[in-house]
Design a protein around this motif. Structure first.
Motif, mmCIF file in Angstrom:
data_model
loop_
_atom_site.group_PDB
_atom_site.id
_atom_site.type_symbol
_atom_site.label_atom_id
_atom_site.label_comp_id
_atom_site.label_asym_id
_atom_site.label_seq_id
_atom_site.Cartn_x
_atom_site.Cartn_y
_atom_site.Cartn_z
ATOM 1 N N VAL A 145 0.831 -1.205 0.000
ATOM 2 C CA VAL A 145 0.000 0.000 0.000
ATOM 3 C C VAL A 145 0.862 1.249 0.000
ATOM 4 C CG1 VAL A 145 -1.620 1.327 1.399
ATOM 5 C CG2 VAL A 145 -1.986 -1.093 1.033
ATOM 6 N N SER A 146 1.974 1.218 0.719
ATOM 7 C CA SER A 146 2.806 2.423 0.760
ATOM 8 C C SER A 146 3.382 2.706 -0.617
ATOM 9 C CB SER A 146 3.919 2.280 1.786
ATOM 10 O OG SER A 146 4.865 1.339 1.364
ATOM 11 N N ARG A 147 3.696 1.638 -1.344
ATOM 12 C CA ARG A 147 4.170 1.847 -2.720
ATOM 13 C C ARG A 147 3.054 2.461 -3.561
ATOM 14 N NH1 ARG A 147 7.844 0.495 -6.286
ATOM 15 N NH2 ARG A 147 9.148 -0.618 -4.825
ATOM 16 N N TRP A 148 1.844 1.935 -3.375
ATOM 17 C CA TRP A 148 0.703 2.435 -4.125
ATOM 18 C C TRP A 148 0.425 3.890 -3.747
ATOM 19 C CZ3 TRP A 148 -4.295 3.588 -2.069
ATOM 20 C CH2 TRP A 148 -5.259 3.861 -3.041
ATOM 21 N N THR A 197 16.663 -5.468 -7.971
ATOM 22 C CA THR A 197 16.344 -5.367 -9.398
ATOM 23 C C THR A 197 14.849 -5.127 -9.599
ATOM 24 O OG1 THR A 197 18.127 -6.929 -9.846
ATOM 25 C CG2 THR A 197 16.552 -6.541 -11.622
ATOM 26 N N THR A 198 14.043 -5.866 -8.824
ATOM 27 C CA THR A 198 12.588 -5.729 -8.945
ATOM 28 C C THR A 198 12.163 -4.298 -8.650
ATOM 29 O OG1 THR A 198 12.301 -8.031 -8.273
ATOM 30 C CG2 THR A 198 10.375 -6.605 -8.082
ATOM 31 N N ARG A 199 12.730 -3.736 -7.601
ATOM 32 C CA ARG A 199 12.344 -2.365 -7.217
ATOM 33 C C ARG A 199 12.798 -1.354 -8.269
ATOM 34 N NH1 ARG A 199 13.427 -3.237 -0.715
ATOM 35 N NH2 ARG A 199 11.301 -3.888 -0.278
ATOM 36 N N LEU A 200 13.957 -1.591 -8.829
ATOM 37 C CA LEU A 200 14.414 -0.687 -9.893
ATOM 38 C C LEU A 200 13.469 -0.761 -11.092
ATOM 39 C CD1 LEU A 200 18.275 -1.298 -9.759
ATOM 40 C CD2 LEU A 200 17.064 0.818 -9.177
ATOM 41 N N LEU A 226 10.369 -1.665 -11.018
ATOM 42 C CA LEU A 226 9.070 -1.085 -10.657
ATOM 43 C C LEU A 226 9.055 0.424 -10.865
ATOM 44 C CD1 LEU A 226 8.018 -3.081 -7.466
ATOM 45 C CD2 LEU A 226 6.586 -2.647 -9.461
ATOM 46 N N ASP A 227 10.195 1.031 -10.689
ATOM 47 C CA ASP A 227 10.267 2.486 -10.860
ATOM 48 C C ASP A 227 10.699 2.878 -12.272
ATOM 49 O OD1 ASP A 227 9.470 3.014 -8.262
ATOM 50 O OD2 ASP A 227 11.495 2.761 -7.486
ATOM 51 N N SER A 228 10.730 1.902 -13.157
ATOM 52 C CA SER A 228 11.168 2.196 -14.522
ATOM 53 C C SER A 228 9.961 2.299 -15.460
ATOM 54 C CB SER A 228 12.104 1.083 -15.013
ATOM 55 O OG SER A 228 11.357 -0.063 -15.335
ATOM 56 N N PRO A 229 10.145 2.877 -16.624
ATOM 57 C CA PRO A 229 9.038 3.013 -17.583
ATOM 58 C C PRO A 229 8.445 1.669 -17.999
ATOM 59 C CG PRO A 229 10.887 4.386 -18.223
ATOM 60 C CD PRO A 229 11.365 3.541 -17.088
ATOM 61 N N VAL A 230 9.251 0.618 -18.021
ATOM 62 C CA VAL A 230 8.747 -0.665 -18.493
ATOM 63 C C VAL A 230 7.587 -1.154 -17.609
ATOM 64 C CG1 VAL A 230 10.322 -2.186 -17.216
ATOM 65 C CG2 VAL A 230 9.480 -2.876 -19.450
ATOM 66 N N ALA A 231 7.661 -0.873 -16.303
ATOM 67 C CA ALA A 231 6.572 -1.261 -15.408
ATOM 68 C C ALA A 231 5.397 -0.293 -15.536
ATOM 69 C CB ALA A 231 7.056 -1.311 -13.964
ATOM 70 N N GLU A 232 5.708 0.973 -15.749
ATOM 71 C CA GLU A 232 4.651 1.973 -15.892
ATOM 72 C C GLU A 232 3.771 1.662 -17.105
ATOM 73 O OE1 GLU A 232 3.735 4.440 -13.984
ATOM 74 O OE2 GLU A 232 5.275 3.988 -12.501
ATOM 75 N N LEU A 289 5.470 -7.688 -10.705
ATOM 76 C CA LEU A 289 6.678 -7.221 -10.007
ATOM 77 C C LEU A 289 6.361 -6.852 -8.557
ATOM 78 C CD1 LEU A 289 8.351 -5.006 -12.787
ATOM 79 C CD2 LEU A 289 9.055 -7.282 -12.016
ATOM 80 N N GLU A 290 5.204 -6.262 -8.340
ATOM 81 C CA GLU A 290 4.837 -5.892 -6.966
ATOM 82 C C GLU A 290 4.651 -7.136 -6.105
ATOM 83 O OE1 GLU A 290 2.695 -1.567 -7.750
ATOM 84 O OE2 GLU A 290 1.449 -3.349 -7.481
ATOM 85 N N ASP A 291 4.046 -8.172 -6.672
ATOM 86 C CA ASP A 291 3.885 -9.412 -5.901
ATOM 87 C C ASP A 291 5.232 -10.093 -5.679
ATOM 88 O OD1 ASP A 291 1.198 -9.012 -5.650
ATOM 89 O OD2 ASP A 291 0.645 -10.257 -7.359
ATOM 90 N N LEU A 292 6.082 -10.044 -6.714
ATOM 91 C CA LEU A 292 7.425 -10.618 -6.547
ATOM 92 C C LEU A 292 8.188 -9.870 -5.461
ATOM 93 C CD1 LEU A 292 8.678 -11.286 -10.207
ATOM 94 C CD2 LEU A 292 7.914 -12.954 -8.521
#
Lengths: 202, 214
Positions: A107-110, B144-147, B149-155, B164-167
């Motif tokens: 949630v904090s990420r969201w 890597t997952t967090r990077l 998540l903050d990259s355009p590919v996830a957006e 990625l969020e579940d991972l």
């Protein structure tokens, strides 16, 4: 009607459940055998405390409800693997804390993304509007604590768990629980310095 | 602020702070019962998850190789397929996806290595200490997952972002495992993998990577 609680419950908390552990074990055995009523009885015994802990940690009734439901779904799904080596309550609360922390991270990420999109001002405004002054100060001070310290503080000082129970639930040494509480209190003192007069005089 | 003042503040917090109204426990039970007792009969047996994860890792490896082959037909295709292996082999067998896009390469590698890591996780706590490589790999993949998540590919891809969020949640648990993990921690990770259908979703994501490049 609020769910009752006080830190004074400490002596009457999980350890009192030692006499209830036997009852839990009977219910667990019956639930594993497919007795849905026994599963419901287990839920009735423990749901309130799990929900209250989840609510204190999450600060959102919807989230706390989801967490509580997830906890019991998970626990009933793994009931056959419950070894009875630790009290059912310890296991249940361990799952509850893990589920809370995972939910909060998600949630904090969201929320972080929402804030980026909608501007932080709106969220700050909503916070002030939703909470009275004291609640707001507590929310800000406690939520600002690092996760490890916040969990111990909420469990010990707010929800009345003993250090032994916290150690068992979190899988840490009792001394670690005590030192985390010490650190949490130190950080709270700093955070509350500005609010001091308001709350001491109140 | 003195200790006594802080104690008073905390006592007041215990009485007043975030004191919840009683939720609809009966409604919540209905939800729990419908999820716990229906899904239990459909739940995949734990032992087969290893095989599925192995298959997923294999598919990811093949998909990565196929993508690479399609795009670089003139070059030999070094397909690296992964399978459930001892922890010490995690890094050498990690799946690689050759593409022109560094983000796709990173996603492909992450999917493959995560599939292998999930397959390598202990099924239960045991007398043997956990291989420290598992937590190190978990921490690396978490970063890597967090990077990503903050990259355009996830957006740009909501489904990938959800995956990625579940991972991230599972990898955070893996990275935190102690040398002799508690039985509940292992179970918690395994059930999170099952509850979020992570292995099939890894496989689907790999197929997407192969056919569409995301």
């Amino acid at each position: 009607m609020p769910v009752s609680n006080s830190a004074a419950m400490r002596n009457a908390s999980l350890t009192v459940a030692s006499s209830a552990d036997h009852g839990d074990q009977l219910l667990i055995d019956r639930a594993i055998g497919g007795d849905r009523g026994a599963a419901r009885a287990l839920y009735d015994r423990h749901a309130e405390r799990v929900y209250r802990l989840a609510y204190r940690m999450c600060g959102d009734p919807e989230l706390a409800r989801d967490v509580t439901q997830d906890v019991f779904v998970r626990v009933f799904g793994q009931l056959q693997q419950f070894r009875g080596a630790s009290a059912f309550t310890t296991w249940l609360h361990r799952v509850a804390v893990n589920t809370c922390l995972n939910t909060l991270r998600k949630v904090s990420r969201w929320r972080h993304r929402e804030v980026e999109l909608d501007a932080a001002v709106e969220e700050a405004g909503a916070l002030v509007e939703r909470d009275p002054v004291l609640d707001r100060a507590m929310t800000i001070a406690i939520d600002a604590l690092p996760e490890q310290l916040r969990v111990v503080l909420v469990m010990y000082a707010i929800e009345g768990y003993t250090h032994g129970e916290i150690a068992a639930v979190l899988g840490i040494a009792e001394g670690t629980s005590k030192s985390r509480l010490f650190d949490a209190r130190a950080q709270l003192r700093v955070a509350l310095a500005a609010e001091r007069k308001e709350y001491v005089d109140d | 602020m003195t200790d006594e003042e802080l104690d008073r503040w905390l006592a007041r917090a215990a009485r007043e702070w975030r004191l919840p109204e009683a939720p609809p426990f009966d409604d919540m039970w209905e939800t729990i019962a419908s999820r716990a007792f229906v899904s239990a009969s459909r739940r995949t047996p734990g032992w087969s998850v290893v095989g599925i994860a192995a298959a997923a890792a294999l598919v990811i490896g093949v998909a990565g190789g196929r993508t690479w082959t399609l795009r670089h037909a003139a070059r030999p295709a070094p397909i690296v397929a992964a399978a459930p292996v001892p922890a010490q082999n995690i890094l050498p067998v990690a799946t690689t996806v050759q593409t022109d896009n560094p983000a796709h390469h990173a996603v492909g590698e992450l999917l493959g290595r995560t599939a292998v890591l999930l397959a390598s996780l202990p099924r239960d706590s045991s007398a043997h200490p956990l291989d420290p490589q598992i937590t190190r790999e978990g921490a690396h993949l978490l970063t890597t997952t967090r990077l990503l998540l903050d990259s355009p590919v996830a957006e740009q891809d909501p489904r990938l972002r959800n995956l990625l969020e579940d991972l991230e949640l599972v990898l955070a648990q893996v990275a935190r495992l102690e040398a002799r993990p508690h039985h509940d921690d292992i179970q918690f990770i395994q059930s999170a993998v099952a509850d979020h259908d992570l292995v099939p979703r890894l496989r689907l994501a790999a197929e997407d990577l192969s056919t569409n490049g995301f």
